[in-house]
Motif scaffolding. Structure first.
Motif, PDB file in Angstrom:
ATOM      1  N   UNK B  77     -57.672 -44.484  34.960  1.00 48.43           N
ATOM      2  CA  UNK B  77     -57.196 -45.683  35.644  1.00 48.43           C
ATOM      3  C   UNK B  77     -55.893 -46.181  35.022  1.00 48.43           C
ATOM      4  N   UNK B  78     -55.861 -46.259  33.694  1.00 49.63           N
ATOM      5  CA  UNK B  78     -54.701 -46.888  33.051  1.00 49.63           C
ATOM      6  C   UNK B  78     -53.445 -46.011  33.050  1.00 49.63           C
ATOM      7  N   UNK B  79     -53.591 -44.693  33.204  1.00 45.18           N
ATOM      8  CA  UNK B  79     -52.398 -43.847  33.177  1.00 45.18           C
ATOM      9  C   UNK B  79     -51.625 -43.953  34.502  1.00 45.18           C
ATOM     10  N   UNK B  80     -52.302 -44.431  35.528  1.00 46.17           N
ATOM     11  CA  UNK B  80     -51.687 -44.544  36.841  1.00 46.17           C
ATOM     12  C   UNK B  80     -51.062 -45.942  36.973  1.00 46.17           C
ATOM     13  N   UNK B  81     -49.741 -45.980  37.180  1.00 46.08           N
ATOM     14  CA  UNK B  81     -49.041 -47.269  37.182  1.00 46.08           C
ATOM     15  C   UNK B  81     -49.637 -48.261  38.170  1.00 46.08           C
ATOM     16  N   UNK B  82     -49.877 -47.780  39.411  1.00 48.27           N
ATOM     17  CA  UNK B  82     -50.395 -48.691  40.434  1.00 48.27           C
ATOM     18  C   UNK B  82     -51.785 -49.225  40.083  1.00 48.27           C
ATOM     19  N   UNK B  83     -52.634 -48.283  39.639  1.00 44.78           N
ATOM     20  CA  UNK B  83     -54.005 -48.684  39.319  1.00 44.78           C
ATOM     21  C   UNK B  83     -54.013 -49.628  38.117  1.00 44.78           C
ATOM     22  N   UNK B  84     -53.111 -49.379  37.163  1.00 50.70           N
ATOM     23  CA  UNK B  84     -53.090 -50.212  35.969  1.00 50.70           C
ATOM     24  C   UNK B  84     -52.738 -51.663  36.343  1.00 50.70           C
ATOM     25  N   UNK B  85     -51.764 -51.823  37.224  1.00 47.62           N
ATOM     26  CA  UNK B  85     -51.349 -53.181  37.628  1.00 47.62           C
ATOM     27  C   UNK B  85     -52.514 -53.902  38.295  1.00 47.62           C
ATOM     28  N   UNK B  86     -53.167 -53.193  39.213  1.00 46.90           N
ATOM     29  CA  UNK B  86     -54.303 -53.780  39.928  1.00 46.90           C
ATOM     30  C   UNK B  86     -55.431 -54.117  38.941  1.00 46.90           C
ATOM     31  N   UNK B  87     -55.691 -53.188  38.017  1.00 51.89           N
ATOM     32  CA  UNK B  87     -56.798 -53.396  37.078  1.00 51.89           C
ATOM     33  C   UNK B  87     -56.525 -54.588  36.169  1.00 51.89           C
ATOM     34  N   UNK B  88     -55.280 -54.674  35.705  1.00 53.63           N
ATOM     35  CA  UNK B  88     -54.923 -55.766  34.810  1.00 53.63           C
ATOM     36  C   UNK B  88     -55.098 -57.102  35.519  1.00 53.63           C
ATOM     37  N   UNK B  89     -54.692 -57.145  36.802  1.00 52.83           N
ATOM     38  CA  UNK B  89     -54.861 -58.383  37.568  1.00 52.83           C
ATOM     39  C   UNK B  89     -56.344 -58.711  37.711  1.00 52.83           C
ATOM     40  N   UNK B  90     -57.157 -57.655  37.958  1.00 53.53           N
ATOM     41  CA  UNK B  90     -58.603 -57.863  38.128  1.00 53.53           C
ATOM     42  C   UNK B  90     -59.257 -58.422  36.873  1.00 53.53           C
ATOM     43  N   UNK B  91     -58.971 -57.809  35.724  1.00 51.17           N
ATOM     44  CA  UNK B  91     -59.672 -58.238  34.506  1.00 51.17           C
ATOM     45  C   UNK B  91     -59.080 -59.522  33.937  1.00 51.17           C
ATOM     46  N   UNK B  92     -57.905 -59.912  34.431  1.00 50.07           N
ATOM     47  CA  UNK B  92     -57.364 -61.192  33.984  1.00 50.07           C
ATOM     48  C   UNK B  92     -57.854 -62.332  34.867  1.00 50.07           C
ATOM     49  N   UNK B  93     -58.447 -61.984  36.001  1.00 49.37           N
ATOM     50  CA  UNK B  93     -58.856 -62.991  36.972  1.00 49.37           C
ATOM     51  C   UNK B  93     -60.241 -63.564  36.696  1.00 49.37           C
TER      52      UNK B  93
END
Lengths: 534, 187
Positions: B77-93
């Protein structure tokens, strides 16, 4: 310490090789006659003995119906697959249908599953090693093409078990080659392994960071190999013969074998010397009783034209692998060639042209895979390698997308190809009928969104969960791909957290019962090659 | 394998389901693709199951297997730029606890977003696409005035398309350059 040795076995389509890495650098184990690679051919003799290896290969002509070669092309396949149909047309031995659409081989009234035959090749490798080492060996790492699917890997593992080997790991051939190349060298490079074997073509792009070997992507074609080059020469020879004498050599299985052998020899000769003189004396008789010879001359240019499209096909696969790794050919620091056909000048020069780089020449294309497997075998038995700084870590990927079947013949992606393994992923299923007490799913591997374009791995049925109204019961299914690239499926009832029981049907593999029987049968088969007089 | 490492493995296995992917890879949330790879190699050296294949205890091997599968999952998940952005937004929410693992729902959200972006590049409406491709032809031929007309046409159909606006601004800047300097026009 005898039990602390694991063999590295390259179980190839046409040739196999065995190596160890217990003391010092990894090395290939030759047999008593100094041969370092062994034909993956199994010949069943009249007296009940079994002959394996280069001697058995000679029997392809004289004992054609009872000599099995290229079994790897059939391993882990369903009876209805194209490859099996293709094999039936050309193989002189009997290929018949077994239970659950499986493939069985029929030789001398004996009916065997494909892994049982591969097991005999593995057993020969084991005996070669034991003879050399002077003590029994029970553990091994066996290689398979990177592009093998779950069925094929499972069958390869079964073959090891039937041969009485504890298969520590199934590793991918290109990965093994990369390991043998980079082990202990302390390099940081991006490399490409171009593995053109007898029956399969694989390409893997790896990033080596000192002791870490990360596979960035892998792609392949399980229907492309050196055999296809032979076929081109055979077709040319046969057509030419038909033109001259009005007889089609392919109609007779005996002639076909001679033709095949001539084709293979011509390919090797033309690759080595630039020209091949083909002569098969008295290959057949004309209806008038005249004995006819097959005589031809094949020059490199002519050969290159015959196979150019096959070579080009490999680069389509390379394109795909590079694209998945998000690299271009120029980013690759080194190219490793694996497999006998890569000795052909046409292949070498095309690879050089594609990558704009000279492929590495200090790697033996026939032995490098077994050496890598041996290194991995030694690493798996060693708990303290890391402390001595001798460890190597293989970070491999799954070559095919894992899917489940949905309605209307479509499928849904679960785990994408080129995902690092081991990995797991869960998906929640709900019941669709009131009082439903079982859930069935079909698991596939492949790149098509239609299930028809994918390979069926099996049908899983889950029972033993709570029964309720439709949509109320949720079952969480976990798909796991282990380090061997083998898929495991399990399910839990989400509400109770209880594991449901799982049964597999429609699988191409052997059942536990069949396996046990095969292990016993195999132990009883004697390898005749051990009695070959010096 | 020493006792300290064993304790580490046990603790990690226990809290695995409460960690986000950054925690699994021992990374901070600002990490980029190169940091992710470095962390993945570091954690692989520590927890790769091959290292412990010969360990007697099946329980320990199971724990390490579970940890390593999660490390692989985090890396994918984290190596993929798009997925990382989405994931970071998710876990910060606010839904952090539900979003610790990247599931098919998030995956399809990322794909939808990507698809929208691609479509935006070429236009979301048939007329928008038609005008935009005409504009590209004019830009290539350096006919700036015609390009400006076409882009304005495209923006009539898709007023919010960021790419069209950007192209228009560029074309207008070019137009400005070609206009004769000095003020000699008839008033």
């Amino acid at each position: 310490m005898s039990s602390e040795i694991a063999l590295g076995i390259d179980l190839g389509t046409s040739y196999s090789c065995v190596a160890i890495a217990s003391q010092g650098p990894p090395q290939v184990i030759p047999n008593e006659w100094g041969e370092r690679t062994h034909a993956s051919v199994v010949s069943f003799l009249e007296d009940g003995h079994v002959l394996v290896g280069n001697d058995a290969k000679k029997n392809i002509i004289t004992n054609a119906e009872n000599t099995i070669y290229s079994a790897k092309r059939l391993i882990g396949r369903f009876y209805f697959s194209d490859e099996v149909k293709k094999a039936q047309a050309v193989m002189p031995y009997g290929i018949i249908e077994g239970a659950n659409n499986s493939v069985r081989l029929k030789v001398r009234d004996k009916i065997m599953a494909v892994p049982e035959v591969s097991a005999l090749v593995l057993k020969e490798m084991r005996v070669i090693a034991e003879t050399h080492l002077g003590h029994p060996v029970t553990k091994a790492v066996v290689t398979c093409p990177a592009y093998f699917n779950d069925n094929q890997r499972q069958a390869t593992k079964d073959a090891g078990r039937i041969a009485g080997l504890d298969v520590l790991r199934i590793i991918n051939e290109p990965t093994a080659a990369a390991l043998a190349y980079g082990f202990g060298k302390d390099i940081s490079q991006k490399i490409c392994v171009y593995d053109l074997g007898g029956g399969t073509f694989d390409v893997s792009i790896l990033e080596i960071g000192k002791d870490v070997f990360e596979v960035l992507s892998t792609a392949g074609d399980t229907y492309l190999g050196g055999d296809d080059f032979d076929d081109r020469i055979m077709a040319w020879l046969a057509d030419d013969f038909t033109k001259k004498h009005g007889l089609d050599l392919r109609q007779n299985k005996f002639c076909l074998q001679m033709l095949k052998e001539a084709g293979e020899r011509a390919k090797i000769e033309v690759g080595r010397d630039g020209v091949a003189e083909i002569l098969v004396p008295s290959i057949c008789q004309s209806p008038e009783g005249q004995v006819l010879d097959l005589k031809q001359r094949l020059v490199a240019d002519q050969f290159n034209k015959m196979v150019m499209d096959l070579v080009q096909r490999t680069f389509k696969v390379c394109d795909e692998a590079l694209q998945s790794a998000r690299l271009t050919a120029a980013d690759v620091d080194a190219v490793i060639l694996v497999g006998g056909p890569t000795r052909l000048p046409i292949v070498r020069s095309s690879v050089r042209h594609y990558f704009q780089k000279e492929p590495l020449s200090d790697v033996d294309p026939d032995e490098v895979v077994a050496l890598g497997a041996a290194i991995q075998g030694a690493a798996l038995l060693n708990t303290s390698a890391a402390e001595y700084g001798q460890a190597s870590y293989l970070l491999d990927v799954t070559p095919l997308t894992l899917r489940v079947g949905t309605v209307g013949g479509f499928s849904e992606r679960i785990i994408d190809k080129n995902t690092p393994i081991p990995i797991e992923k869960s998906k929640t299923f709900t019941t669709s009928r009131d009082g439903q007490d079982r859930v069935k799913i079909r698991v596939y591997q492949g790149e098509s969104s239609k299930v028809d374009g994918c390979e069926l791995l099996g049908e899983f049925e889950f029972t033993g969960f709570r029964v309720g109204y439709r949509g109320e019961v949720q079952i969480q299914v976990t798909f796991e791909i282990d380090s061997n690239g083998i898929v495991n499926v399990s399910a839990t009832d989400l509400e109770s957290g209880k594991k449901t029981s799982t049964t597999i049907s429609l699988s191409s593999g052997l059942s536990e019962q069949d396996l046990r029987k095969a292990v016993d049968d195999n132990a009883g088969m004697e390898l005749a090659s051990r009695q070959r007089a010096r | 394998m020493d006792a300290q490492f064993l304790i580490e493995v046990e603790t990690l296995a226990m809290v695995l389901d409460q960690l986000d992917y950054y925690g699994v890879l021992k990374l901070d949330q600002g990490a980029g693709a190169a940091d992710v790879k470095a962390a993945y190699y570091r954690e692989s050296r520590a927890y790769h199951p091959d290292r412990y294949a010969a360990v007697e205890s099946a329980e320990v091997r199971e724990m390490i297997g579970r940890i390593y599968r999660r490390i692989n999952e985090a890396y994918t998940v984290l190596r993929d730029d798009q997925k990382r952005i989405k994931y970071l937004a998710d876990v910060s929410g606010p839904d952090r606890l539900k979003k610790l693992r990247f599931t098919e729902v998030e995956e399809s959200a990322v794909q939808a977003e990507q698809k929208r972006k691609v479509e935006e590049q070429f236009g979301l409406t048939p007329n928008g696409r038609k005008f935009y491709s005409a504009a590209l032809v004019e830009i290539n031929a350096q006919r700036w005035e015609a390009a400006e007309r076409a882009l304005k046409g495209a923006l009539m159909y898709e007023a919010g398309n960021a790419r069209f606006k950007e192209a228009l601004a560029q074309v207008q800047a070019e137009l400005e350059k070609t206009r004769p300097k000095g003020d000699y026009r008839i008033k």
